[in-house]
Motif scaffolding. Structure first.
Motif, PDB file in Angstrom:
ATOM      1  N   PRO B 213       0.816  -1.223   0.000  1.00 23.46           N
ATOM      2  CA  PRO B 213       0.000   0.000   0.000  1.00 23.46           C
ATOM      3  C   PRO B 213       0.846   1.269   0.000  1.00 23.46           C
ATOM      4  CG  PRO B 213      -0.032  -1.009   2.179  1.00 23.46           C
ATOM      5  CD  PRO B 213       0.738  -1.931   1.288  1.00 23.46           C
ATOM      6  N   GLU B 214       2.124   1.145   0.340  1.00 25.89           N
ATOM      7  CA  GLU B 214       3.021   2.298   0.323  1.00 25.89           C
ATOM      8  C   GLU B 214       3.772   2.408  -1.008  1.00 25.89           C
ATOM      9  OE1 GLU B 214       3.886   4.869   2.609  1.00 25.89           O
ATOM     10  OE2 GLU B 214       1.905   4.306   3.311  1.00 25.89           O
ATOM     11  N   HIS B 215       3.441   1.519  -1.930  1.00 24.33           N
ATOM     12  CA  HIS B 215       4.059   1.521  -3.261  1.00 24.33           C
ATOM     13  C   HIS B 215       5.582   1.446  -3.205  1.00 24.33           C
ATOM     14  CE1 HIS B 215       0.033   2.383  -4.562  1.00 24.33           C
ATOM     15  NE2 HIS B 215       0.003   3.431  -3.768  1.00 24.33           N
ATOM     16  N   ILE B 216       6.090   0.677  -2.276  1.00 24.57           N
ATOM     17  CA  ILE B 216       7.536   0.441  -2.235  1.00 24.57           C
ATOM     18  C   ILE B 216       7.850  -0.599  -3.307  1.00 24.57           C
ATOM     19  CG2 ILE B 216       9.472  -0.377  -0.804  1.00 24.57           C
ATOM     20  CD1 ILE B 216       7.764   0.446   1.666  1.00 24.57           C
ATOM     21  N   THR B 217       8.842  -0.318  -4.130  1.00 16.79           N
ATOM     22  CA  THR B 217       9.200  -1.290  -5.174  1.00 16.79           C
ATOM     23  C   THR B 217      10.100  -2.352  -4.540  1.00 16.79           C
ATOM     24  OG1 THR B 217      10.705   0.454  -5.835  1.00 16.79           O
ATOM     25  CG2 THR B 217       8.928  -0.021  -7.335  1.00 16.79           C
ATOM     26  N   ILE B 218       9.452  -3.215  -3.793  1.00 20.76           N
ATOM     27  CA  ILE B 218      10.140  -4.173  -2.926  1.00 20.76           C
ATOM     28  C   ILE B 218      11.127  -5.034  -3.701  1.00 20.76           C
ATOM     29  CG2 ILE B 218       9.806  -6.117  -1.333  1.00 20.76           C
ATOM     30  CD1 ILE B 218       6.987  -4.992  -0.750  1.00 20.76           C
ATOM     31  N   THR B 219      10.650  -5.627  -4.778  1.00 23.36           N
ATOM     32  CA  THR B 219      11.489  -6.586  -5.495  1.00 23.36           C
ATOM     33  C   THR B 219      12.653  -5.896  -6.200  1.00 23.36           C
ATOM     34  OG1 THR B 219       9.385  -7.684  -5.948  1.00 23.36           O
ATOM     35  CG2 THR B 219      11.353  -8.607  -6.986  1.00 23.36           C
ATOM     36  N   ASP B 220      12.331  -4.869  -6.988  1.00 28.03           N
ATOM     37  CA  ASP B 220      13.380  -4.236  -7.802  1.00 28.03           C
ATOM     38  C   ASP B 220      14.389  -3.461  -6.961  1.00 28.03           C
ATOM     39  OD1 ASP B 220      12.113  -5.265  -9.926  1.00 28.03           O
ATOM     40  OD2 ASP B 220      11.327  -3.377 -10.717  1.00 28.03           O
ATOM     41  N   ASN B 221      13.888  -2.715  -5.963  1.00 30.22           N
ATOM     42  CA  ASN B 221      14.794  -1.819  -5.245  1.00 30.22           C
ATOM     43  C   ASN B 221      15.425  -2.437  -3.989  1.00 30.22           C
ATOM     44  OD1 ASN B 221      14.234   0.011  -7.180  1.00 30.22           O
ATOM     45  ND2 ASN B 221      13.194   1.486  -5.854  1.00 30.22           N
ATOM     46  N   ALA B 222      14.753  -3.425  -3.394  1.00 26.96           N
ATOM     47  CA  ALA B 222      15.301  -4.011  -2.168  1.00 26.96           C
ATOM     48  C   ALA B 222      15.853  -5.415  -2.404  1.00 26.96           C
ATOM     49  CB  ALA B 222      14.240  -4.037  -1.068  1.00 26.96           C
ATOM     50  N   ILE B 223      15.007  -6.317  -2.885  1.00 27.06           N
ATOM     51  CA  ILE B 223      15.407  -7.722  -2.924  1.00 27.06           C
ATOM     52  C   ILE B 223      16.486  -7.988  -3.978  1.00 27.06           C
ATOM     53  CG2 ILE B 223      14.631 -10.109  -3.249  1.00 27.06           C
ATOM     54  CD1 ILE B 223      11.950  -9.318  -2.059  1.00 27.06           C
ATOM     55  N   ILE B 224      16.272  -7.487  -5.185  1.00 26.63           N
ATOM     56  CA  ILE B 224      17.248  -7.791  -6.244  1.00 26.63           C
ATOM     57  C   ILE B 224      18.644  -7.232  -5.915  1.00 26.63           C
ATOM     58  CG2 ILE B 224      17.824  -7.401  -8.703  1.00 26.63           C
ATOM     59  CD1 ILE B 224      14.827  -7.865  -9.316  1.00 26.63           C
ATOM     60  N   PRO B 225      18.736  -5.965  -5.479  1.00 26.81           N
ATOM     61  CA  PRO B 225      20.080  -5.480  -5.088  1.00 26.81           C
ATOM     62  C   PRO B 225      20.712  -6.309  -3.963  1.00 26.81           C
ATOM     63  CG  PRO B 225      18.581  -3.637  -5.355  1.00 26.81           C
ATOM     64  CD  PRO B 225      17.751  -4.867  -5.446  1.00 26.81           C
ATOM     65  N   LEU B 226      19.905  -6.767  -3.018  1.00 29.81           N
ATOM     66  CA  LEU B 226      20.468  -7.600  -1.955  1.00 29.81           C
ATOM     67  C   LEU B 226      20.950  -8.941  -2.517  1.00 29.81           C
ATOM     68  CD1 LEU B 226      18.045  -7.082   1.090  1.00 29.81           C
ATOM     69  CD2 LEU B 226      20.317  -6.102   0.774  1.00 29.81           C
ATOM     70  N   LYS B 227      20.142  -9.513  -3.421  1.00 37.70           N
ATOM     71  CA  LYS B 227      20.551 -10.770  -4.068  1.00 37.70           C
ATOM     72  C   LYS B 227      21.871 -10.567  -4.800  1.00 37.70           C
ATOM     73  CE  LYS B 227      16.200 -13.261  -5.188  1.00 37.70           C
ATOM     74  NZ  LYS B 227      16.610 -14.662  -5.271  1.00 37.70           N
ATOM     75  N   GLU B 228      21.988  -9.428  -5.481  1.00 41.50           N
ATOM     76  CA  GLU B 228      23.225  -9.156  -6.224  1.00 41.50           C
ATOM     77  C   GLU B 228      24.431  -9.073  -5.284  1.00 41.50           C
ATOM     78  OE1 GLU B 228      21.213  -6.779 -10.019  1.00 41.50           O
ATOM     79  OE2 GLU B 228      22.144  -5.631  -8.385  1.00 41.50           O
ATOM     80  N   ARG B 229      24.220  -8.424  -4.149  1.00 35.62           N
ATOM     81  CA  ARG B 229      25.328  -8.308  -3.192  1.00 35.62           C
ATOM     82  C   ARG B 229      25.741  -9.694  -2.663  1.00 35.62           C
ATOM     83  NH1 ARG B 229      24.581  -2.783   0.394  1.00 35.62           N
ATOM     84  NH2 ARG B 229      24.091  -1.434  -1.369  1.00 35.62           N
ATOM     85  N   VAL B 230      24.735 -10.529  -2.430  1.00 39.46           N
ATOM     86  CA  VAL B 230      25.031 -11.885  -1.942  1.00 39.46           C
ATOM     87  C   VAL B 230      25.794 -12.667  -3.018  1.00 39.46           C
ATOM     88  CG1 VAL B 230      23.975 -14.102  -1.312  1.00 39.46           C
ATOM     89  CG2 VAL B 230      23.126 -11.970  -0.292  1.00 39.46           C
ATOM     90  N   VAL B 231      25.328 -12.552  -4.258  1.00 41.96           N
ATOM     91  CA  VAL B 231      25.990 -13.258  -5.359  1.00 41.96           C
ATOM     92  C   VAL B 231      27.428 -12.773  -5.511  1.00 41.96           C
ATOM     93  CG1 VAL B 231      26.021 -13.555  -7.874  1.00 41.96           C
ATOM     94  CG2 VAL B 231      23.879 -13.827  -6.611  1.00 41.96           C
ATOM     95  N   ASP B 232      27.601 -11.443  -5.505  1.00 48.81           N
ATOM     96  CA  ASP B 232      28.950 -10.873  -5.646  1.00 48.81           C
ATOM     97  C   ASP B 232      29.881 -11.413  -4.562  1.00 48.81           C
ATOM     98  OD1 ASP B 232      28.230  -9.470  -7.804  1.00 48.81           O
ATOM     99  OD2 ASP B 232      28.088  -7.506  -6.817  1.00 48.81           O
ATOM    100  N   ARG B 233      29.377 -11.486  -3.357  1.00 51.21           N
ATOM    101  CA  ARG B 233      30.219 -11.878  -2.234  1.00 51.21           C
ATOM    102  C   ARG B 233      30.538 -13.378  -2.266  1.00 51.21           C
ATOM    103  NH1 ARG B 233      30.321 -10.668   3.441  1.00 51.21           N
ATOM    104  NH2 ARG B 233      30.127  -8.498   2.814  1.00 51.21           N
TER     105      ARG B 233
END
Lengths: 604, 246
Positions: B213-233
């Protein structure tokens, strides 16, 4: 039936909004055992509703600001009925409390040089409100909540306290029920901090949630604490008026801080028509000067829309009564007009006022970047409350402390916007600190098991009432009564009628009954909330009757002017011998000389 | 006055519940929560629902309206079809307490397990920091979260696969992102994300983003960047090699 589970704490905090969380954190960090009881889930308290910001004279945007100016602004806004020592402490300590929040994870909007941004607000001489868009309350509560859960505090969610215990003349604990199953808990505590918020649910048009039933005020009152200033209820000038079902929902003062203007049906900026003498030399003469102030011209003075809330609310009522209101009984609040002044105003408004944009879009189908809003006064805040010592926040009952909206003194006859969130963190911290001190100095105390048993029996009594009345019906009638007869403009005959009606409603409340059982039963909860609402309503009506003048948030149609005699009087609510609510006048304490000098200097 | 038939879930933790129908009249501009309150005040005083602010700011009144996870206070009656009965059900990913109220305590336990904010030393002698607006904007998006838990409700990893012990859900990826991307924070949560918090289970269907309801772009802005950081590490061969000799 009245069995209960027992808990032992050094400090028990009741209420988990900004003040309660801050108190609990302070107490826990000193190493004592702390319990925190909240009526809702953690992080849902009324603090989330605060929008505009928290006032602290950091001087990040205008370096002329300092605690002395903040102190003088707060006293002037409160018409000098404030507890000046509280106003002093608040002005001096707010900045440090705000910086501390940043260290705990709060992410405020920034100035170009990377510091905490501050915005304009009514009654504040300089831009002073640290903020995050228009959701500052959420930022405050989430920061405190996320920090608190790592401090070893035991949290009891969805617990409503129904009684405080007193043993050997000091507070000794509290008794509560849980919403889920209606089970009881009894808390033994060496010190108790009340941080339960306000009384707005006693009025029909309100920005307050179901929790605001005057619990803390009534609980404290019943064990011998006194209340003060209960006639001063703030009607925020801008609540939604349409659609009807959302009437009362807050429209942040931040809209006016960002340049929003108030207009009547004739398109006139009526706020220019009535500027109080106390503010004459601080207020813009022309719309052009007002706009220059909004965009940061230090030579310009505030637009009249940023006068204090009591005054703006009364001007709106006057326009509506004179037939110059908007179609649904409010006036127009226009922020869209700034498109004449700045490029890309649409993006600017959405960035500065995102919740307002969504609120009007979703609830009223109105785009505030294109059209004016319709707004009118809504019950928002009670300046009055539990009488406390300024430094320690202790009430008249030893060991019982109060902070935040449920305590009184800081705001006097009218609160400035932004002074509430800073109140919570300044005095929440102090209450926690002094509660620990009291607990350590005074040691163990036990509540009387017989009293706990009696509390349990009283709490389940509504189920035993055969043919009792629907509690929601009584609540609605109370709200209507308070709105109509103890509302924005009051008159002796109506106040007297209200007091008589309240006595009748109280009898009916004592015969209200729920259906169903004790599990998550809002009907039962309302039966138990009603007596608290009646107590604060009666304190408000009786104090209002005694104050035969108009001052701050208290306006009387039969006494239109300020009366010098009342400038030096606070009304104290005490329990009469027969248990009823009695109001007595107490003289204000003369101000310390150095503080008086600040006032005199600022007045020039 | 227009009217509707509301079918509201009634039940508690002891027994399986069922939809019960309540005919109700409503006024222009009413939201679903108003109608539920009207039923409560006039027909069923013991009907349980959570609410606080009634303005979309506290995230208490989450429910499933005609099967879609939404806030009752922000769903206007004129947005839903009232020619058919309107179903109001509790969030299905959490245990039922009563009627529309669910036990969301699991969320509070999860949050407690995430390493808290740990700021660098203050930049100025008065204990304050310096940050640019553009550097905090990303985090401010995540901090809009009102903890309504609708994203948790709709996430299939929790809703269908019940992996509550291995997966923290979208809300807490947003929370972790708000800490990890805070310019002041010095803590490291990547190993936790990979191991205990199960970020790998998310297969980015974006259901959470849809219901926020707050229109947070959860997947694109939070989850995917975190996944990328995990993959990089942990999975990037070059980094792996570098770490071996570092």
């Amino acid at each position: 039936m009245s069995d209960y589970e027992s808990f032992d704490y050094d400090v028990l905090v009741i209420g988990a909004g900004g003040a309660g969380l801050r108190a609990a954190i302070e107490a826990a960090q000193s190493g004592v055992k702390v319990g925190l009881v909240c009526k809702s889930l953690l992080g849902k308290a009324h603090t989330v509703m605060a929008e505009g910001g928290m006032a602290a004279s950091m001087g990040n945007v205008d370096d002329r600001d300092n605690w002395k100016v903040h102190f003088a602004d707060t006293m002037r806004g409160g018409q000098y009925l404030n507890n000046w020592r509280m106003a002093e402490l608040h002005a001096k300590e707010a900045a440090e409390r705000v910086h501390e929040l940043e260290g705990w994870g709060a992410v405020f909007d920034r100035t170009p040089d990377g510091r905490i941004l501050q915005r304009n607000f009514g009654g504040h001489r300089y831009p002073r409100l640290a903020h995050v868009g228009d959701r500052t309350g959420l930022e405050l509560i989430r920061t405190l909540q996320d920090y608190a859960v790592h401090q070893g505090i035991e949290v009891h969610m969805e617990q409503t306290v129904v009684d405080l215990f007193k043993t050997d003349g000091r507070v000794s604990g509290a008794f509560s029920y849980d919403r889920e199953l209606g089970r009881f808990k009894a808390f033994n505590a060496k010190a108790v901090v009340l941080a339960t918020g306000g009384i707005g649910r006693s009025f029909a048009v309100t920005s307050n949630s179901w929790e605001y039933t005057g619990d803390g005020q009534a609980l404290a009152f019943r064990i011998g604490a006194s209340l003060i200033d209960m006639e001063f209820v703030q009607f925020h000038p801008t609540g939604m008026v349409w659609p009807l079902s959302v009437a009362g929902i807050l429209v942040t003062e931040g809209v006016r801080g960002e340049g929003g203007i108030l207009k009547n049906s004739e398109g006139r900026r009526f706020m220019f028509d009535d500027i109080p003498p106390l503010y004459k030399n601080q207020t813009a003469d022309t719309p052009e000067e007002g706009w220059r102030y909004v965009i940061g011209d230090k030579e310009a003075r505030r637009p009249p829309e940023l006068l204090t809330r009591d005054h703006v609310a009364r001007c709106i009522v006057r326009e509506v009564k004179a037939g110059r209101g908007s179609p649904h009984g409010g006036v127009f609040l226009d922020i869209a007009w700034i498109k004449e002044k700045i490029n890309d105003s649409e993006a600017h408004i959405k960035k500065k006022l995102p919740s307002m944009y969504h609120q009007f879009m979703q609830l009223a189908g109105l785009d505030i970047t294109k059209e004016p809003m319709e707004v009118g006064p809504t019950t928002h805040y009670v300046m009055g409350g539990i009488r406390v010592d300024a430094d320690s926040q202790m009430t008249d009952v030893p060991g019982l402390f109060a902070a935040g909206e449920c305590a009184a003194g800081l705001h006097g006859a009218n609160r400035l916007g932004g002074n509430s969130l800073s109140d919570l963190i300044v005095f929440g911290k102090r209450a926690g600190e002094y509660a620990v001190k009291f607990a350590k100095e005074n040691g163990d105390v036990r509540f009387d098991a017989q009293e706990a048993k009696a509390s349990g029996q009283r709490a389940v009594a509504p189920f035993e009432r055969v043919g009792g009345e629907n509690p929601f019906t009584i609540h609605h009638e109370l709200q209507k009564l308070m709105q109509e007869k103890v509302g924005i403009v009051r008159v002796e005959s109506e106040l007297q009628e209200a007091i008589e009606e309240l006595a009748k409603l109280r009898v009916r409340a004592e015969n209200s009954a729920p259906n169903g059982n004790r599990e998550y039963n809002p009907g039962w909860h309302t039966c138990l909330d009603l007596p608290n609402m009646m107590t604060v309503a009666e304190a408000c009506a009786k104090s209002a009757l005694e104050r035969k003048e108009s001052r701050g948030a208290h306006a009387r149609a039969d006494y239109l002017e300020k009366e010098p005699v009342f400038a030096k009087i606070n009304h104290q609510t005490v329990e009469a011998d027969d248990g009823s609510v009695k109001v007595v006048a107490i003289p204000t304490v003369p101000m310390r000389e150095d503080l008086q000098e600040i006032i005199d200097w600022q007045q020039k | 006055m227009p009217s509707a038939k509301f079918q509201i879930w009634r039940g508690d933790s002891h027994q399986s519940g069922e939809l019960q129908e309540y005919p109700v009249e409503f006024q222009e501009g009413m939201v679903v929560l108003d109608v539920v309150h009207k039923i409560q005040a006039e027909q069923q005083p013991d009907l349980a629902c959570r609410w606080n602010c009634k303005a979309g700011k506290c995230g208490s009144c989450s429910a499933e309206i005609n099967g879609k996870p939404r806030l009752m206070c922000m769903t206007r009656m004129d947005q839903i079809d009232v020619s058919e009965p309107v179903t109001i059900e509790p969030m299905r990913s959490f245990p039922l307490m009563k009627d529309l109220v669910t036990d969301v305590s699991w969320n509070y336990k999860i949050k407690q397990k995430i390493k808290p904010f740990k700021p660098r030393k203050p930049d100025a002698p008065d204990g304050s920091w310096r940050m640019q607006q553009e550097d905090v904007e990303r985090v401010q998006e995540f901090r809009k979260c009102i903890e309504c838990f609708l994203c948790q409700d709709v996430c299939h990893v929790l809703r269908e696969h019940h992996l509550h012990d291995e997966f923290i859900g979208p809300r807490f990826f947003v929370y972790t992102a708000s800490l990890e991307m805070n310019p002041l924070d010095t803590e490291d949560r990547l190993a936790d994300l990979k191991e205990e918090h199960g970020i790998g289970y998310c297969n980015i269907t974006k259901c959470c983003t849809d219901v926020c309801p707050e229109h947070i772009t959860i997947t694109d802005n939070a989850i995917i960047p975190l996944k990328e950081r995990v993959v990089d590490r942990f999975f990037d061969p070059l980094t792996k090699l570098f770490r071996m000799f570092a």
